[in-house]
Design a protein around this motif. Sequence first.
Motif, short mmCIF file in Angstrom:
data_model
loop_
_atom_site.label_atom_id
_atom_site.label_comp_id
_atom_site.label_asym_id
_atom_site.label_seq_id
_atom_site.Cartn_x
_atom_site.Cartn_y
_atom_site.Cartn_z
N GLY A 66 1.14 -1.14 0.40
CA GLY A 66 -0.22 -0.03 -0.36
C GLY A 66 0.92 0.69 -0.04
O GLY A 66 0.30 2.42 -0.03
N THR A 69 0.52 4.29 -2.93
CA THR A 69 -1.33 4.04 -2.97
C THR A 69 -1.81 5.46 -2.72
O THR A 69 -1.82 5.55 -1.52
CB THR A 69 -2.29 3.11 -2.16
OG1 THR A 69 -2.25 1.28 -2.68
CG2 THR A 69 -3.81 2.97 -2.69
N ILE A 72 -4.37 6.89 0.73
CA ILE A 72 -4.33 5.60 1.46
C ILE A 72 -5.30 6.34 2.80
O ILE A 72 -4.66 7.05 3.60
CB ILE A 72 -3.23 4.53 1.17
CG1 ILE A 72 -3.24 3.46 2.74
CG2 ILE A 72 -2.02 5.89 2.92
CD1 ILE A 72 -2.02 2.48 2.78
N ARG A 74 -7.52 7.20 3.34
CA ARG A 74 -8.59 7.89 3.36
C ARG A 74 -10.12 7.90 2.13
O ARG A 74 -11.15 8.67 2.12
CB ARG A 74 -8.44 9.63 3.33
CG ARG A 74 -7.70 10.56 3.88
CD ARG A 74 -7.19 12.19 3.58
NE ARG A 74 -7.00 12.48 4.86
CZ ARG A 74 -6.37 13.65 4.81
NH1 ARG A 74 -6.34 15.03 3.66
NH2 ARG A 74 -6.29 14.86 6.30
N VAL A 75 -9.15 6.63 1.61
CA VAL A 75 -10.60 6.13 0.40
C VAL A 75 -11.19 5.26 1.06
O VAL A 75 -11.11 4.07 2.24
CB VAL A 75 -9.58 5.51 -0.78
CG1 VAL A 75 -10.58 5.32 -1.30
CG2 VAL A 75 -8.82 7.02 -1.07
N SER A 77 -13.95 2.30 2.33
CA SER A 77 -13.75 0.24 2.11
C SER A 77 -15.04 -0.40 2.04
O SER A 77 -16.20 0.36 2.29
CB SER A 77 -13.00 0.14 3.39
OG SER A 77 -13.34 0.48 4.22
N SER A 102 -7.82 -6.18 -0.34
CA SER A 102 -7.62 -4.48 -0.68
C SER A 102 -7.42 -3.69 0.37
O SER A 102 -7.37 -3.81 1.52
CB SER A 102 -9.14 -3.50 -0.86
OG SER A 102 -9.27 -2.67 -0.71
N HIS A 104 -7.36 -0.42 1.15
CA HIS A 104 -8.40 0.45 1.95
C HIS A 104 -9.09 -0.60 2.90
O HIS A 104 -9.29 -0.11 3.69
CB HIS A 104 -9.56 1.05 0.78
CG HIS A 104 -8.53 1.75 0.15
ND1 HIS A 104 -7.62 2.72 -0.38
CD2 HIS A 104 -8.77 1.50 -2.06
CE1 HIS A 104 -7.05 3.22 -1.25
NE2 HIS A 104 -7.45 2.27 -2.30
N ASP A 105 -9.45 -2.01 2.71
CA ASP A 105 -10.34 -2.60 3.47
C ASP A 105 -9.17 -3.02 4.66
O ASP A 105 -9.61 -2.80 6.01
CB ASP A 105 -10.46 -3.99 2.65
CG ASP A 105 -11.61 -4.04 1.93
OD1 ASP A 105 -12.09 -2.95 2.17
OD2 ASP A 105 -11.75 -5.32 1.51
#
Length: 269
Positions: A66, A69, A72, A74-75, A77, A102, A104-105
Amino acid sequence: GAMSVDSITDLSDNASELLEALQLSHPHELHPRRSRGKKKALSLNPISWQVPRIVDRCCTHLETHGLQTVGIFRVGSSKKRVQQLREEFDQGLDVFLDEHQSVHDVAALLKEFLRDMPDSLIPRELYGAFLSTATLEGPAQLDTLQLLLFLLPPCHSDTLLRLLRFLAEVARHAESSWDAQGREIPGNKMTVSNLATVFGPNILQKEKPGEKDAGALNFEDSAAIILVLQRLIEHHHSLFMVSPEMQCDVLRRLFQTDPDVIEYLLRRK
């Protein structure tokens, strides 16, 4: 996910429970090439390094997959996938976090765990003391922060250090860079200030989540939380380093008052 050394005394006299508390991580976990398959329950964390498995594995996954990314933490999930991972960790299963998860997860899972700890990573009784360091400057601020860190329970101290190392690595990849072939490597845009803004309220909590006014921080407290976490991220290497002089002083005092502790520490070393 982690237990304080002090809490060993709260276990029953059952020898098997004590042995489980003292043993190192499950041998299956130490193998460098663990195979995917049926999830197994694992033993308690090693006493010598008390970081909850969920924190260490989330940080390791994000360090591996990540760092480039953008945005990361802040997006958004998938709440369903995050809840599933959370339940598997809660059950003590050997949860694999690999390239199929993911970023983000996993980032959301890490934030949720820190937010929902029964006692925040920096214990609430030290909330005011840590915030007061925001009014100090230079060496005085760092010296005071270090003394406060020495007051943390072992599991809180170890976990905070693991988290700060990870956040510093994320911040190191905030800006875009170029490889040897001149190709641009995108930055994640998460500077130390951005990370402190995201993680500060999860680490420094005045009230428990869900309690009245738990989320209602005044501007001064919010600004102080961000500043304190910035300093912790920027200076974590030196803040968690105990000087040789202090170590010798502590050992001398322990030799006079608790020589059995010295013997235990030397055996563990």
